[in-house]
Structures are given as C-alpha cells and as structure tokens.
Design a protein around this motif. Structure first.
Motif, short mmCIF file in Angstrom:
data_model
loop_
_atom_site.label_atom_id
_atom_site.label_comp_id
_atom_site.label_asym_id
_atom_site.label_seq_id
_atom_site.Cartn_x
_atom_site.Cartn_y
_atom_site.Cartn_z
N ARG A 158 0.83 -1.21 0.00
CA ARG A 158 0.00 0.00 0.00
C ARG A 158 0.86 1.25 0.00
NH1 ARG A 158 -4.82 -1.72 4.21
NH2 ARG A 158 -6.22 -2.57 2.63
N ILE A 193 2.22 1.93 -3.54
CA ILE A 193 1.19 2.45 -4.46
C ILE A 193 0.84 3.89 -4.10
CG2 ILE A 193 -1.23 2.22 -5.13
CD1 ILE A 193 -0.76 -0.79 -5.28
N LYS A 223 -3.73 4.51 -10.15
CA LYS A 223 -5.05 4.27 -9.53
C LYS A 223 -5.57 2.87 -9.87
CE LYS A 223 -7.27 6.87 -7.45
NZ LYS A 223 -7.40 7.00 -5.99
N GLN A 251 -3.76 0.45 -7.79
CA GLN A 251 -4.27 0.50 -6.43
C GLN A 251 -5.54 -0.36 -6.31
OE1 GLN A 251 -6.02 4.21 -5.11
NE2 GLN A 251 -5.32 3.84 -3.00
N HIS A 259 -4.58 -3.99 -6.39
CA HIS A 259 -3.90 -4.33 -5.13
C HIS A 259 -4.93 -4.55 -4.01
CE1 HIS A 259 -0.37 -4.41 -2.54
NE2 HIS A 259 -1.08 -3.73 -1.66
N GLU A 260 -5.90 -3.66 -3.92
CA GLU A 260 -6.93 -3.79 -2.88
C GLU A 260 -7.80 -5.03 -3.12
OE1 GLU A 260 -7.13 -2.13 -0.03
OE2 GLU A 260 -5.36 -1.03 -0.67
#
Length: 157
Positions: A27, A30, A53, A56, A59-60
């Motif tokens: 996190r 990113i 973005k 991100q 990744h989430e």
C-alpha cells in the motif's frame, strides 16, 4: 457460501505474511506512485496517474481475496490424519499401472500446491481421483492426456 480450505501451519503462516506485506509495504508503494503521478500536473490527461489508480484497485482486490481466503482457512492437525485412506495432507505413494512409474505426492490445498515439491492440489484431477482411496486400490483418473490408472502403494503423513 464460502469454501473452507485446509492448510498446514506453515502454509497458513505464508498467507498471513503475504497479506501483511500487501497491507504495509504494498500500500505504501502504491500511495507513493499516486503521489508522484499527482505531482506531475493535470490529472485529466495524466496516464501515469490513471495507471497508479488502476494498480491500487487491483492491489486492494488482491488484499480482499486473501482476507477472504484466510477467513475460511482451517489448520489441519497432521497428527489426526487417518492414514487408512487418502485425505488432505496425506503423503501418497502411487504407481502408474501403464508405465510402472512410482511417485509420491502430498495432497494439499490449491494455494499450497507446488509440483516441484511434490505437493498437488486436492482440487486437481489426480488429487480428486486419489481422495478416499486405500492402499491397494486403483484410481482411474481422467487427465488431459487420457484415462490413467494409479495404484495406491502407501499412505502416510
């Protein structure tokens, strides 16, 4: 309904370590990429910002999937494994009846499967075909190359 997966203690600890890495270092990396892209000016035409973005979001999503996997994970006590028949975490010595080749596999969850370490998934065709078999029984398993017969020679933990 969520699918329960069984892991060794080692396998579960690897998943927890991966999740921790994603939540902390991942996190932060990113966030740094987004900040750098934002500093480059107009966000409406900034492809670098859009890419950061998107990264991100992916990744989430990976974090959410890993958290779900961990919430449905159970540790199997290797000492309680019944060695009279093939089950999760069993070491199974099998013989291919066609060519006589003998191999030993450990049946593990899909996430822990690693053919280089002779760990196959219980969800794989061979893993599914071996589950519940006893020493001396023959498993007829349909694999992409055709029908294969494996004789169970030994079961241990």
């Amino acid at each position: 309904m969520a699918k329960v997966s069984y892991y060794t203690e080692e396998g579960l600890n690897k998943l927890k370590a991966e999740l921790n890495e994603l939540k902390t270092k991942g996190r932060a990396d990113i966030a740094r990429q987004i900040a750098e892209a934002r500093d480059k000016g107009d966000l409406s035409e900034n492809a670098e910002y859009d890419a950061a973005k998107d990264a991100q979001g992916l990744h989430e999503l990976k974090i959410a999937k890993l958290e779900e996997t961990l919430s449905n994970a159970r540790i199997l006590d290797e000492n309680s494994i019944d060695t009279s028949m093939v089950a999760v975490l069993s070491n199974v010595k099998i013989k291919n009846r066609k060519n006589g080749m003998v191999v030993t596999y450990t049946l593990v969850s899909e996430e822990e499967a690693d053919l280089k370490q002779s760990k196959i998934s219980v969800g794989s065709p061979i893993g599914k075909g071996l589950l519940g078999k006893k020493v001396g029984e023959v498993a007829q398993i349909q694999i992409p190359a055709g029908l294969v017969e494996f004789e169970v020679l030994d079961i241990s933990r």
